[in-house]
Scaffold this motif. Structure first.
Motif, PDB file in Angstrom:
ATOM      1  N   TYR A 195       0.852  -1.177   0.000  1.00  0.00           N
ATOM      2  CA  TYR A 195       0.000   0.000   0.000  1.00  0.00           C
ATOM      3  C   TYR A 195       0.891   1.230   0.000  1.00  0.00           C
ATOM      4  CZ  TYR A 195      -3.712  -3.191   1.345  1.00  0.00           C
ATOM      5  OH  TYR A 195      -4.609  -4.220   1.369  1.00  0.00           O
TER       6      TYR A 195
ATOM      7  N   GLN B 294       1.475   4.996   0.986  1.00  0.00           N
ATOM      8  CA  GLN B 294       0.982   5.917   1.999  1.00  0.00           C
ATOM      9  C   GLN B 294       1.795   7.200   1.945  1.00  0.00           C
ATOM     10  OE1 GLN B 294      -1.706   5.475   3.756  1.00  0.00           O
ATOM     11  NE2 GLN B 294      -2.016   3.404   3.053  1.00  0.00           N
TER      12      GLN B 294
ATOM     13  N   THR C 212       0.532   7.865   9.004  1.00  0.00           N
ATOM     14  CA  THR C 212       0.445   8.407   7.647  1.00  0.00           C
ATOM     15  C   THR C 212      -0.718   9.376   7.472  1.00  0.00           C
ATOM     16  OG1 THR C 212      -0.945   6.618   6.790  1.00  0.00           O
ATOM     17  CG2 THR C 212       1.435   6.286   6.682  1.00  0.00           C
TER      18      THR C 212
ATOM     19  N   GLY D 241      -4.036  10.992   5.910  1.00  0.00           N
ATOM     20  CA  GLY D 241      -5.309  10.405   5.510  1.00  0.00           C
ATOM     21  C   GLY D 241      -6.393  11.459   5.400  1.00  0.00           C
TER      22      GLY D 241
ATOM     23  N   GLU E 121      -9.637  11.023   6.063  1.00  0.00           N
ATOM     24  CA  GLU E 121     -10.575  10.886   7.187  1.00  0.00           C
ATOM     25  C   GLU E 121      -9.897  10.965   8.546  1.00  0.00           C
ATOM     26  OE1 GLU E 121     -10.061   8.033   5.181  1.00  0.00           O
ATOM     27  OE2 GLU E 121     -11.408   8.658   3.602  1.00  0.00           O
TER      28      GLU E 121
ATOM     29  N   LYS F  45      -3.712   7.517   9.926  1.00  0.00           N
ATOM     30  CA  LYS F  45      -3.643   6.051   9.904  1.00  0.00           C
ATOM     31  C   LYS F  45      -2.376   5.581  10.602  1.00  0.00           C
ATOM     32  CE  LYS F  45      -5.998   5.931   5.472  1.00  0.00           C
ATOM     33  NZ  LYS F  45      -5.868   5.580   4.049  1.00  0.00           N
ATOM     34  N   CYS F  46      -2.438   4.364  11.169  1.00  0.00           N
ATOM     35  CA  CYS F  46      -1.287   3.819  11.877  1.00  0.00           C
ATOM     36  C   CYS F  46      -1.094   2.347  11.530  1.00  0.00           C
ATOM     37  CB  CYS F  46      -1.477   3.987  13.381  1.00  0.00           C
ATOM     38  SG  CYS F  46      -0.067   3.442  14.359  1.00  0.00           S
ATOM     39  N   TYR F  47       0.190   1.958  11.411  1.00  0.00           N
ATOM     40  CA  TYR F  47       0.595   0.584  11.137  1.00  0.00           C
ATOM     41  C   TYR F  47       1.691   0.216  12.139  1.00  0.00           C
ATOM     42  CZ  TYR F  47      -1.498   1.657   6.586  1.00  0.00           C
ATOM     43  OH  TYR F  47      -2.350   2.037   5.587  1.00  0.00           O
TER      44      TYR F  47
ATOM     45  N   TYR G 235      -2.126  -3.206   9.974  1.00  0.00           N
ATOM     46  CA  TYR G 235      -2.879  -1.953   9.973  1.00  0.00           C
ATOM     47  C   TYR G 235      -3.646  -1.860  11.286  1.00  0.00           C
ATOM     48  CZ  TYR G 235      -6.303   1.585   8.595  1.00  0.00           C
ATOM     49  OH  TYR G 235      -7.099   2.707   8.537  1.00  0.00           O
TER      50      TYR G 235
ATOM     51  N   GLY H  23      -5.383   1.067  12.178  1.00  0.00           N
ATOM     52  CA  GLY H  23      -6.593   1.822  11.875  1.00  0.00           C
ATOM     53  C   GLY H  23      -6.346   3.309  11.972  1.00  0.00           C
ATOM     54  N   ILE H  24      -7.430   4.062  11.986  1.00  0.00           N
ATOM     55  CA  ILE H  24      -7.352   5.507  12.163  1.00  0.00           C
ATOM     56  C   ILE H  24      -7.239   5.767  13.657  1.00  0.00           C
ATOM     57  CG2 ILE H  24      -8.615   7.684  11.954  1.00  0.00           C
ATOM     58  CD1 ILE H  24      -9.687   6.653   9.279  1.00  0.00           C
TER      59      ILE H  24
ATOM     60  N   TYR I  94      -8.883  11.484  14.692  1.00  0.00           N
ATOM     61  CA  TYR I  94      -9.738  12.263  13.794  1.00  0.00           C
ATOM     62  C   TYR I  94     -10.664  13.110  14.662  1.00  0.00           C
ATOM     63  CZ  TYR I  94     -13.805   9.406  14.836  1.00  0.00           C
ATOM     64  OH  TYR I  94     -14.836   8.780  15.485  1.00  0.00           O
TER      65      TYR I  94
END
Length: 143
Positions: free
Chosen positions: A11, A13, A29, A31, A33, A36-38, A49, A51-52, A55
């Motif tokens: 993916y 990013q 990264t 995003g 919305e 994001k975190c990995y 992954y 998730g978010i 936000y």
């Protein structure tokens, strides 16, 4: 940056920020919305992954997050803009915090006025934290 995730897919990013914490590597990264975190046990992956992790309902376009640990708490610096805006020059840097590297992160405060992007906190060898960002609104290269 291409991130190899555990399903063996790559993916791309934008604006990755990598930090090692709690014996793992974390990538935060950009995003639309939210941030994001990995995470991975290995710098080269594969990554899971998470998730978010940050936000706010009334905002969008979360750009170039950066996370640091200070006295057992994690601080995220990221820029975003109001959902009603179509002008990226309304982006502003804020700080959010969490007791856990994986979040969720909670909004704390605005740091810079619009147009401010690309925060980068650095701990130097003296123990002093330095903070870099960009907030040039006019010129050949905006930002």
């Amino acid at each position: 940056m291409k991130i190899l995730v555990n399903n063996n897919k790559e993916y791309c990013q934008a604006d990755p920020y990598i930090i090692k914490a709690e014996q793992k590597y974390y990538i935060f990264t950009t995003g639309v919305e939210g941030v994001k975190c990995y995470k991975s046990s290995n710098l080269l992956g594969p990554y899971d992954y998470i998730g978010i992790v940050f936000y706010r309902n009334e905002y969008k376009e979360y750009w170039a997050p950066a996370v640091i640990e200070y006295e057992g708490k994690y601080y995220m610096y990221v820029s975003y803009m109001h959902k009603d805006s179509d002008d990226v020059h309304t982006q502003k840097i804020i700080v959010a915090s969490s007791n856990n590297i994986e979040g969720p992160y909670v909004y704390n405060n605005d740091l810079c006025e619009a147009f401010s992007i690309d925060a980068h906190p650095v701990l130097n060898e003296t123990g002093m934290y330095l903070f870099y960002s960009v907030n040039k609104y006019e010129g050949d290269k905006i930002g």
